[in-house]
Scaffold this motif. Structure first.
Motif, PDB file in Angstrom:
ATOM      1  N   GLU A 136      46.042  23.432  -9.678  1.00  0.00           N
ATOM      2  CA  GLU A 136      46.849  22.703  -8.706  1.00  0.00           C
ATOM      3  C   GLU A 136      47.861  23.661  -8.102  1.00  0.00           C
ATOM      4  OE1 GLU A 136      49.205  18.470  -8.694  1.00  0.00           O
ATOM      5  OE2 GLU A 136      49.798  19.908 -10.233  1.00  0.00           O
ATOM      6  N   VAL A 138      50.824  23.344  -5.394  1.00  0.00           N
ATOM      7  CA  VAL A 138      51.644  22.479  -4.548  1.00  0.00           C
ATOM      8  C   VAL A 138      52.647  23.337  -3.783  1.00  0.00           C
ATOM      9  CG1 VAL A 138      53.255  20.535  -4.492  1.00  0.00           C
ATOM     10  CG2 VAL A 138      51.395  20.573  -6.174  1.00  0.00           C
ATOM     11  N   GLN A 147      48.997  18.115  -4.191  1.00  0.00           N
ATOM     12  CA  GLN A 147      49.072  17.389  -5.457  1.00  0.00           C
ATOM     13  C   GLN A 147      47.681  16.934  -5.910  1.00  0.00           C
ATOM     14  OE1 GLN A 147      50.647  16.610  -2.617  1.00  0.00           O
ATOM     15  NE2 GLN A 147      52.848  16.346  -2.960  1.00  0.00           N
TER      16      GLN A 147
END
Length: 448
Positions: A136, A138, A147
């Motif tokens: 992930e 972000v 996200q």
């Protein structure tokens, strides 16, 4: 192997011949001659250590500033803890169900782009999907994207004459399908500061009028954008295409010094709080097209693009995977493979990676192939996809994914838009409980 001995004279040759079939590598005369030689190169590559790769640079740092940027980014303590891993061991670590995203985030600080390229070459398509899906990334410009459980979309409302009304009409259609949370990003026909400023002012007016939680960008050359910003243009981020070699970037009219100058400018004069204020585009084969590849295969050069991009902590990056044409990626099989490779290599290096799932009309591919790739990338956790009207860019003359394609991939895979954007869609009646409403696809709601 099969009673035949294969000899490779350099790490560069091993890398090139271990690559999956790419027409660009064949055009450059560096590809494996057949599947057996490719398998031999993959086997040898899998047994090399990460130290072997770092100690034998494919393009030495003293000869290339991209190599220097990559080398200077390495965390020495982390590197030393994994230096004796083989490429095969790195693959097993990334794919292990016991390896968390946090452990991957730690070890990537000790990896060079060439190490990332090496492990990519010995992974299957499903390997690339599985490993990337763990990661992930972000980032935040005005708002945050990337996200887990979300799929953002870049609204690309291009127009063949830079008509402000035409761009605006296309933008309203994108928004009506819930696309635009990654960025409202326009490719201009006219690369002038005045044209860039007009487009940025229009997108800023639309964003402010409807309180849209997004960010804007015009994809002109970085120097043109800099002039526009100095003339008062409201730009949230800067854009630039990148190559994986110093010579390739010089062909784009840029170098690290210029990017450093632009980075300083957008931090001081840009309209977004950040901290992530860059949008980069890449794509396998660009270095070959400018004769700046140094005999290195196109996958490895693409990995190096992300090593350079990392220096500037970008908000979004995407590979324009099939845009250059069949000289570099011949057919849909090669495009699909390259898209999965690029996404994985970017994510492993901490890049907020998206993909322009696209092809040119003289390539052996069609829209079904692109839809296949879009779903595969969605499964891999891609940060964003590109949306153009009816999947047909009327200015750049290539095929990509449409606004409704992005909406469909979200629905099929259970993804949502970025959180702030989803709240906005619900507020204006375009989304309810994570699904588009009957108003979706009607741009006239923005005309009342």
């Amino acid at each position: 192997m099969l009673n035949k001995t294969y000899q490779f004279t350099s790490l560069k040759e091993i890398f090139a011949k271990a690559n999956e079939v790419k027409s660009g590598d064949q055009l450059a005369g560096i590809a494996a001659i057949d599947a057996q030689e490719r398998l031999a190169a993959k086997h040898l590559l899998s047994e090399l250590t990460l130290a072997d790769i770092r100690n034998h640079p494919i393009i030495p740092p003293e000869e290339d500033e991209v190599s220097k940027v990559i080398e200077e980014s390495i965390n020495e303590k982390i590197y030393q803890s994994i230096a004796n891993w083989t490429v095969a061991e790195l693959r097993e670590y990334l794919l292990s169900h016991e390896t968390s995203r946090y452990e991957i985030e730690r070890i990537r600080r000790g990896l060079t782009s060439e190490m990332v390229a090496a492990v990519t070459k010995i992974m299957t398509n499903l390997d690339l999907i599985q490993a990337a899906s763990k990661i992930e990334v972000v980032t935040t410009c005005n708002y945050s994207v990337g996200q887990k459980g979300t799929l953002a979309g870049r609204a690309q409302p291009n127009h063949p004459t830079d008509s402000i009304k035409g761009i605006q009409a296309s933008l309203y259609e994108a928004l009506s399908f819930g696309v635009g949370d990654a960025v409202i990003g326009i490719n201009p026909v006219i690369d002038s500061a005045e044209s860039v400023k007009r487009i940025l002012e229009m997108t800023r007016e639309v964003i402010d009028r409807f309180n849209i939680p997004t960010q804007n960008c015009v994809l002109a050359h970085v120097t043109t954008q800099m002039k526009a910003i100095l003339n008062g243009a409201p730009s949230d981020m800067l854009f630039q295409s990148l190559a994986g070699t110093q010579a390739g970037n010089e062909a784009f009219g840029i170098n690290v010094s210029l990017l450093d100058e632009a980075d300083d400018l957008i931090k001081k004069e840009g309209t977004a709080p950040g901290p992530n204020l860059w949008y980069f585009e890449t794509g396998q084969g660009s270095e070959l097209s400018s004769d700046s590849h140094h005999g290195v295969d196109q996958l490895t050069l693409e990995a190096r693009c992300y090593g350079l991009a990392k220096k500037y902590k970008p908000f979004i990056v995407n590979t324009v995977v099939g845009f250059i044409g069949p000289e570099y990626l011949y057919d849909s099989k090669q495009v699909i493979r390259a898209g999965l490779e690029d996404h994985f290599m970017g994510k492993l290096q901490g890049i907020p990676m998206g993909v322009d799932v696209c092809y040119t009309n003289h390539m052996k591919a069609d829209q079904n192939d692109m839809e296949n790739l879009a779903v595969l990338l969605g499964s891999a956790g891609v940060n964003f996809l590109i949306g153009v009207p009816m999947a047909d860019d009327c200015m750049l003359n290539y095929q990509s994914t449409s606004f409704h394609d992005i909406a469909t991939v979200r629905e099929v895979l259970g993804y949502k838009p970025s959180p702030d954007f989803e709240k906005w869609l619900e507020k204006i009646g375009l989304m309810n409980h994570g699904r588009l409403t009957d108003l979706a696809g009607d741009p006239t709601i923005f005309l009342t």
